[in-house]
Design a protein around this motif. Structure first.
Motif, PDB file in Angstrom:
ATOM      1  N   PHE A 136       0.578  -1.244  -0.067  1.00 25.74           N
ATOM      2  CA  PHE A 136      -0.048  -0.104   0.494  1.00 25.74           C
ATOM      3  C   PHE A 136       0.652   1.274   0.078  1.00 25.74           C
ATOM      4  CE2 PHE A 136      -3.078  -2.847   2.205  1.00 25.74           C
ATOM      5  CZ  PHE A 136      -4.488  -2.273   0.847  1.00 25.74           C
ATOM      6  N   LEU A 184       4.583   0.805   1.369  1.00 25.64           N
ATOM      7  CA  LEU A 184       4.718  -0.855   2.454  1.00 25.64           C
ATOM      8  C   LEU A 184       4.208  -1.918   2.186  1.00 25.64           C
ATOM      9  CD1 LEU A 184       4.859  -0.319   5.369  1.00 25.64           C
ATOM     10  CD2 LEU A 184       2.208  -0.190   5.921  1.00 25.64           C
ATOM     11  N   VAL A 243       2.902  -5.037   2.348  1.00 25.26           N
ATOM     12  CA  VAL A 243       1.827  -6.111   3.394  1.00 25.26           C
ATOM     13  C   VAL A 243       2.101  -7.338   3.691  1.00 25.26           C
ATOM     14  CG1 VAL A 243      -0.733  -6.874   4.248  1.00 25.26           C
ATOM     15  CG2 VAL A 243       0.467  -4.391   3.482  1.00 25.26           C
ATOM     16  N   PRO A 261      -0.921 -11.576  13.821  1.00 25.09           N
ATOM     17  CA  PRO A 261      -1.274 -10.136  14.477  1.00 25.09           C
ATOM     18  C   PRO A 261      -1.904  -9.210  13.463  1.00 25.09           C
ATOM     19  CG  PRO A 261       0.871 -10.478  13.564  1.00 25.09           C
ATOM     20  CD  PRO A 261       0.153 -11.679  13.212  1.00 25.09           C
ATOM     21  N   SER A 262      -2.866  -8.183  14.289  1.00 25.25           N
ATOM     22  CA  SER A 262      -3.495  -6.940  14.002  1.00 25.25           C
ATOM     23  C   SER A 262      -2.556  -6.733  12.818  1.00 25.25           C
ATOM     24  CB  SER A 262      -4.065  -6.019  14.678  1.00 25.25           C
ATOM     25  OG  SER A 262      -4.789  -5.236  14.428  1.00 25.25           O
ATOM     26  N   GLY A 263      -2.910  -6.358  11.111  1.00 29.28           N
ATOM     27  CA  GLY A 263      -2.412  -5.546  10.486  1.00 29.28           C
ATOM     28  C   GLY A 263      -1.579  -5.805   9.624  1.00 29.28           C
ATOM     29  N   ALA A 264      -1.688  -7.527   9.611  1.00 32.69           N
ATOM     30  CA  ALA A 264      -0.782  -8.770   9.260  1.00 32.69           C
ATOM     31  C   ALA A 264      -1.606  -8.546   7.855  1.00 32.69           C
ATOM     32  CB  ALA A 264      -1.013  -9.680   9.481  1.00 32.69           C
ATOM     33  N   GLY A 265      -2.622  -7.766   7.226  1.00 28.53           N
ATOM     34  CA  GLY A 265      -3.030  -7.998   6.065  1.00 28.53           C
ATOM     35  C   GLY A 265      -4.123  -9.518   5.695  1.00 28.53           C
ATOM     36  N   LYS A 266      -4.745  -9.703   7.010  1.00 25.16           N
ATOM     37  CA  LYS A 266      -5.788 -10.569   6.710  1.00 25.16           C
ATOM     38  C   LYS A 266      -6.682 -10.638   6.233  1.00 25.16           C
ATOM     39  CE  LYS A 266      -6.062 -10.668  11.150  1.00 25.16           C
ATOM     40  NZ  LYS A 266      -5.093 -10.170  11.608  1.00 25.16           N
ATOM     41  N   SER A 267      -7.218  -8.754   6.384  1.00 25.70           N
ATOM     42  CA  SER A 267      -8.679  -8.402   5.577  1.00 25.70           C
ATOM     43  C   SER A 267      -8.396  -8.271   4.232  1.00 25.70           C
ATOM     44  CB  SER A 267      -9.028  -7.279   5.927  1.00 25.70           C
ATOM     45  OG  SER A 267      -9.059  -7.515   7.482  1.00 25.70           O
ATOM     46  N   THR A 268      -7.093  -8.186   4.567  1.00 20.33           N
ATOM     47  CA  THR A 268      -7.058  -7.311   2.690  1.00 20.33           C
ATOM     48  C   THR A 268      -6.807  -9.199   1.962  1.00 20.33           C
ATOM     49  OG1 THR A 268      -5.276  -5.788   3.929  1.00 20.33           O
ATOM     50  CG2 THR A 268      -4.718  -6.550   1.220  1.00 20.33           C
ATOM     51  N   LYS A 313       4.208  -7.496   9.808  1.00 18.62           N
ATOM     52  CA  LYS A 313       4.530  -7.481   8.072  1.00 18.62           C
ATOM     53  C   LYS A 313       6.222  -7.329   8.083  1.00 18.62           C
ATOM     54  CE  LYS A 313       2.830  -3.548   8.771  1.00 18.62           C
ATOM     55  NZ  LYS A 313       1.250  -3.283   9.147  1.00 18.62           N
TER      56      LYS A 313
HETATM   57  N1  LIG Z   1      -6.754   1.049   1.050  1.00 16.61           N
HETATM   58  C1  LIG Z   1      -6.028   0.949   1.657  1.00 16.61           C
HETATM   59  N2  LIG Z   1      -4.748   1.648   2.014  1.00 16.61           N
HETATM   60  C2  LIG Z   1      -3.131   1.754   2.281  1.00 16.61           C
HETATM   61  N3  LIG Z   1      -3.004   1.247   3.527  1.00 16.61           N
HETATM   62  C3  LIG Z   1      -3.812  -0.136   3.811  1.00 16.61           C
HETATM   63  C4  LIG Z   1      -5.498  -0.197   3.346  1.00 16.61           C
HETATM   64  N4  LIG Z   1      -6.151  -1.100   3.480  1.00 16.61           N
HETATM   65  C5  LIG Z   1      -4.533  -2.007   3.983  1.00 16.61           C
HETATM   66  N5  LIG Z   1      -3.791  -1.605   4.513  1.00 16.61           N
HETATM   67  C6  LIG Z   1      -2.232  -1.155   5.248  1.00 16.61           C
HETATM   68  O1  LIG Z   1      -2.826  -2.505   5.188  1.00 16.61           O
HETATM   69  C7  LIG Z   1      -1.685  -3.605   6.257  1.00 16.61           C
HETATM   70  C8  LIG Z   1      -3.178  -4.269   6.056  1.00 16.61           C
HETATM   71  O2  LIG Z   1      -3.987  -4.148   6.445  1.00 16.61           O
HETATM   72  P1  LIG Z   1      -5.591  -5.344   7.048  1.00 16.61           P
HETATM   73  O3  LIG Z   1      -5.814  -6.007   5.554  1.00 16.61           O
HETATM   74  O4  LIG Z   1      -6.608  -4.714   7.249  1.00 16.61           O
HETATM   75  O5  LIG Z   1      -4.939  -5.766   8.615  1.00 16.61           O
HETATM   76  P2  LIG Z   1      -5.468  -7.132   9.675  1.00 16.61           P
HETATM   77  O6  LIG Z   1      -6.904  -7.184   8.583  1.00 16.61           O
HETATM   78  O7  LIG Z   1      -4.375  -8.827   9.696  1.00 16.61           O
HETATM   79  O8  LIG Z   1      -5.694  -6.497  10.425  1.00 16.61           O
HETATM   80  C9  LIG Z   1      -2.200  -2.760   7.265  1.00 16.61           C
HETATM   81  O9  LIG Z   1      -1.006  -1.646   8.224  1.00 16.61           O
HETATM   82  C10 LIG Z   1      -3.454  -1.753   6.993  1.00 16.61           C
HETATM   83  O10 LIG Z   1      -2.704  -0.379   7.139  1.00 16.61           O
END
Ligand SMILES: Nc1ncnc2c1ncn2[C@@H]1O[C@H](COP(=O)(O)OP(=O)(O)O)[C@@H](O)[C@H]1O
Ligand SMILES: [Mg+2]
Length: 255
Positions: free
Chosen positions: A13, A20, A22, A41-48, A217
């Motif tokens: 991202f 950065l 991910v 962990p939180s921020g690992a990119g799971k939702s992504t 990350k």
């Molecule tokens: N649309 C976006 N633009 C910029 N950074 C993003 C975006 N979506 C997610 N991120 C970054 O990518 C990383 C992973 O996000 P996310 O997938 O939500 O993690 P998780 O679900 O594991 O907590 C985080 O550091 C978040 O800040």
């Protein structure tokens, strides 16, 4: 039923001035009818990762494939929307629609007769034990009941793949463990292929056939645990030694 193949997925991202990373080179397969959890962990990119599998977000590189074993390996990736349902963390029900209307909603976007719509909606409500509440509005329901409705809405179109993003994290402990068992029963009875992300170790162990542990990350898969739990009264037995052993093994990987 479908297999999900995630091949060499990478995503960065733009965070202001710099790119950065991910995760990179994430490769995994969820077999037909298998329930796999990604924990990390939180921020690992799971939702992504889930959003990329759902086709809501695009990777920098890598591929997602959905193969149909029973259909000569025909790749159904282009038909993604028809086979996948996504269950978000918050139910996001439409407050002005009844439970029945909320669950029926996805069917109004496809061509279907009125009778079939009613039948399918009732079946989905019955799966989550909510048929008795069909005429209530969302604000008249508890958080757990709202998430049951959200699950019914995800099931109403007859998906083959279920993607779940921390579906029960806003719920209290008892409601959460009831819903975990409801979800497990539904997935196994409909032979769904499921990929869930969570940061709860016990949730991952309760529901999964396999748990993949993610690092911080830039994220990689650092461990894989197969889970086998006995079944007691149509529920997965979470009081047995195997459950606690799996929880302990995964906790060690996360430290
Ligand atoms: N649309 C976006 N633009 C910029 N950074 C993003 C975006 N979506 C997610 N991120 C970054 O990518 C990383 C992973 O996000 P996310 O997938 O939500 O993690 P998780 O679900 O594991 O907590 C985080 O550091 C978040 O800040
Ligand atoms: Mg997330």
């Amino acid at each position: 039923m479908k297999t999900i193949e995630i091949q060499q997925l990478s995503k960065s991202f733009n965070s202001g001035k710099m790119l950065l990373p991910v995760f990179y080179d994430i490769t995994l397969t969820v077999k037909s009818g298998e329930f796999v959890s990604l924990i990390g962990p939180s921020g690992a990119g799971k939702s992504t990762i889930l959003k990329i599998v759902a086709g809501i977000d695009a990777p920098d590189s890598g591929e997602i494939k959905f193969d149909n074993n029973s259909d000569n390996g025909r790749d159904l990736t282009s038909n993604r929307k028809a086979i996948i349902s996504y269950v978000p963390q918050h139910p996001a029900l439409m407050p002005w629609l009844t439970v029945f209307q909320n669950v029926r909603f996805p069917l109004e976007l496809v061509k279907m007769s009125k009778g079939d719509m009613i039948d399918n909606t009732l079946k989905a409500l019955e799966l989550v034990d909510m048929a008795a509440y069909a005429n209530l509005l969302p604000h008249q329901l508890s958080g757990g009941m709202q998430q049951r409705v959200s699950l019914a809405r995800a099931l109403v179109s007859g998906p083959e793949v279920l993607l779940l993003d921390e579906p029960f994290s806003a719920l209290d402990e008892v409601t959460r463990s009831n819903l975990q068992q409801v979800l497990w029963r539904i997935c196994k009875s409909l032979n769904l292929t499921a990929l869930m992300v969570t940061h709860s170790i016990s949730e991952a162990v309760t529901l999964s056939d396999r748990v993949l542990v993610l690092s911080n990350k830039p994220t990689k898969i650092i461990a894989e645990n197969s889970i086998a739990l006995p079944i007691k009264n149509m529920e997965r037995d979470t009081s047995c030694l195997a459950f606690f052993k799996s929880v302990q093994d995964i906790r060690k990987c996360l430290h």
